[in-house]
Design a protein around this motif. Structure first.
Motif, short mmCIF file in Angstrom:
data_model
loop_
_atom_site.label_atom_id
_atom_site.label_comp_id
_atom_site.label_asym_id
_atom_site.label_seq_id
_atom_site.Cartn_x
_atom_site.Cartn_y
_atom_site.Cartn_z
N UNK A 59 0.88 -1.18 0.00
CA UNK A 59 0.00 0.00 0.00
C UNK A 59 0.91 1.23 0.00
N UNK A 60 0.52 2.28 -0.72
CA UNK A 60 1.35 3.48 -0.73
C UNK A 60 2.51 3.38 -1.70
N UNK A 61 3.58 4.08 -1.43
CA UNK A 61 4.65 4.22 -2.43
C UNK A 61 5.77 3.20 -2.31
N UNK A 62 5.71 2.37 -1.31
CA UNK A 62 6.77 1.35 -1.16
C UNK A 62 6.16 -0.05 -1.22
N UNK A 63 6.99 -1.01 -1.55
CA UNK A 63 6.57 -2.41 -1.43
C UNK A 63 6.71 -2.84 0.03
N UNK A 64 7.97 -2.84 0.53
CA UNK A 64 8.22 -3.18 1.95
C UNK A 64 9.63 -2.74 2.31
N UNK A 65 9.74 -1.96 3.38
CA UNK A 65 11.03 -1.41 3.79
C UNK A 65 11.78 -2.35 4.74
N UNK A 66 11.34 -3.60 4.84
CA UNK A 66 12.06 -4.56 5.68
C UNK A 66 11.70 -4.41 7.15
N UNK A 67 12.59 -4.87 8.00
CA UNK A 67 12.36 -4.84 9.45
C UNK A 67 12.01 -3.43 9.92
N UNK A 68 11.04 -3.30 10.79
CA UNK A 68 10.71 -2.00 11.36
C UNK A 68 11.84 -1.59 12.29
N UNK A 69 12.61 -0.61 11.86
CA UNK A 69 13.81 -0.21 12.61
C UNK A 69 13.46 0.60 13.85
N UNK A 70 12.18 0.95 13.98
CA UNK A 70 11.77 1.67 15.19
C UNK A 70 11.31 0.68 16.26
N UNK A 71 11.33 -0.58 15.90
CA UNK A 71 10.92 -1.58 16.90
C UNK A 71 9.99 -2.59 16.27
N UNK A 72 10.32 -3.85 16.52
CA UNK A 72 9.59 -4.92 15.83
C UNK A 72 8.39 -5.38 16.66
N UNK A 73 8.49 -5.16 17.94
CA UNK A 73 7.45 -5.67 18.82
C UNK A 73 7.91 -6.98 19.44
N UNK A 74 7.03 -7.58 20.19
CA UNK A 74 7.41 -8.83 20.88
C UNK A 74 6.81 -10.01 20.15
N UNK A 75 7.62 -10.84 19.54
CA UNK A 75 7.09 -11.95 18.75
C UNK A 75 6.44 -12.99 19.65
N UNK A 76 5.56 -13.81 19.06
CA UNK A 76 4.87 -14.85 19.83
C UNK A 76 5.88 -15.73 20.59
N UNK A 77 5.54 -16.06 21.80
CA UNK A 77 6.38 -17.01 22.53
C UNK A 77 7.49 -16.36 23.32
N UNK A 78 7.64 -15.03 23.18
CA UNK A 78 8.72 -14.36 23.93
C UNK A 78 8.42 -14.48 25.43
N UNK A 79 9.47 -14.70 26.21
CA UNK A 79 9.24 -14.89 27.65
C UNK A 79 9.85 -13.70 28.41
N UNK A 80 9.33 -13.46 29.60
CA UNK A 80 9.78 -12.36 30.46
C UNK A 80 11.29 -12.50 30.68
N UNK A 81 12.00 -11.40 30.46
CA UNK A 81 13.44 -11.41 30.77
C UNK A 81 14.26 -12.13 29.71
N UNK A 82 13.60 -12.43 28.59
CA UNK A 82 14.37 -13.12 27.54
C UNK A 82 15.49 -12.19 27.05
N UNK A 83 16.65 -12.70 26.87
CA UNK A 83 17.79 -11.87 26.45
C UNK A 83 17.65 -11.43 25.00
N UNK A 84 18.43 -10.46 24.61
CA UNK A 84 18.34 -9.90 23.27
C UNK A 84 18.65 -10.97 22.22
N UNK A 85 19.61 -11.84 22.55
CA UNK A 85 19.99 -12.88 21.57
C UNK A 85 18.80 -13.81 21.35
#
Ligand SMILES: CCCCCCCCCCCCC[C@H](O)CC(=O)SCCNC(=O)CCNC(=O)[C@H](O)C(C)(C)COP(=O)(O)OP(=O)(O)OC[C@H]1O[C@@H](n2cnc3c(N)ncnc32)[C@H](O)[C@@H]1OP(=O)(O)O
Length: 271
Positions: A59-85
């Motif tokens: 939609x709009x002028x782009x196809x897809x700019x890839x990963x949202x560099x402002x923050x992807x959100x928390x993917x399913x299954x993420x657990x409290x205190x999960x490390x960045x890796x």
């Protein structure tokens, strides 16, 4: 999942599903909600024999700019205190799961690349079976420019097979962009169209596919992707033989032959 529809779907022509990535203000950058919705839509139509071909665009002028560099959100299954890796790996698997989703969708997927396709957005376009690009569209192998590796959503496997190792390495290691003319020249785009007709051309391509035997189209998509992975031509021919005979046993094959001899359009029943 948010209430906003990040994936818009419509059926503009019989048997054709149009999927639009719908975050135009962020150039359709991918976050967890958009990926979730895209997974859901593809899962719904994966084995739907009434969906004969799919067009994917932005939609709009782009196809897809890839990963949202402002923050992807928390993917399913993420657990409290999960490390960045661990979180990063979960994000990566969440996005890369689209490879199987695209491959296992029976209907061919035609990417109408209406604008910039960057990083994972370029990978998304490459995972489609066919790419029709707008003359103003540009592919950006941006990963390395964001300090990431280019091993993403299958690109490190697919790009060298599409355009040769040296050319793929030059693109992936420099992170340079590929405009539509070059994409067509090196085989990444089936055609380049004016911006205001790229979607129509993609829909026409989808319609041309939808005229054929659904089982035959499904088997052809299967064989083409599977045979990219077999170790020998002999193995490829073996898979061709089996799918060819499977297709020849369908009533649609019989209808295709009879209708040709009777000089009329075939009426496929998808069996
Ligand atoms: C960061 C989340 C952390 C999550 C933890 C886990 C991380 C580890 C797991 C990694 C998984 C990665 C999977 C993915 O496949 C990897 C990637 O995709 S990497 C590549 C990411 N994409 C980019 O680097 C592209 C960046 N954008 C551009 O290069 C350009 O915008 C463009 C696409 C070439 C278009 O250029 P222009 O037409 O000039 O437009 P602008 O640049 O002016 O942008 C307009 C407007 O949109 C905003 N924007 C653009 N791209 C993104 C984006 N990817 N994410 C968010 N926002 C984006 C841009 O900031 C402008 O906003 P404005 O300034 O107008 O408010």
């Amino acid at each position: 999942m948010s209430d906003a529809k990040l994936i818009l779907i419509e059926r503009p022509r019989p048997g054709i599903l149009l999927i639009r990535l719908n975050r135009p203000d962020e150039l359709n950058a991918m976050n967890v909600d958009l990926i979730e919705e895209l997974h859901e839509v593809l899962a719904q139509v994966r084995d739907d024999s009434l969906t004969r071909a799919i067009v994917l665009t932005g939609e709009g002028r782009a196809f897809c700019a890839g990963l949202d560099l402002r923050g992807y959100g928390t993917p399913p299954g993420a657990t409290e205190g999960e490390g960045r890796a661990q979180l990063g790996l979960r994000v990566q698997k969440h996005i890369a799961g689209l490879v199987d989703a695209f491959r296992s969708t029976r209907a061919p997927i035609i990417a109408a690349v209406n604008g910039a396709a960057a990083g994972g957005g370029m990978s998304l376009a490459l995972m489609a079976d066919i790419r029709i690009m707008s003359e103003s569209a540009v592919l950006h192998a941006a990963f390395i420019r964001r300090g990431l590796s280019n091993c993403d959503i299958g690109m490190s496997w697919l790009l060298p097979r599409m355009i040769g190792f040296s050319r793929a390495a030059q693109i992936m290691l420099t992170g340079r962009s590929i405009d539509a003319a070059e994409a067509e020249r090196i085989g990444l785009a089936s055609s380049v169209e004016p911006a205001d007709t790229v979607l129509e051309v993609a829909l026409d391509t989808a319609e041309a596919i939808a005229q054929n035997s659904p089982f035959g189209v499904w088997m052809t998509k299967e064989v083409m992707w599977s045979n990219l992975e077999v170790p020998s031509m002999r193995a490829a021919i073996d898979l061709e033989n089996r799918t060819q005979i499977l297709s020849s046993l369908t009533r649609d094959h019989r209808e295709a032959v009879v209708s040709f001899l009777e000089k009329r359009a075939p009426e496929f029943q998808n069996h």
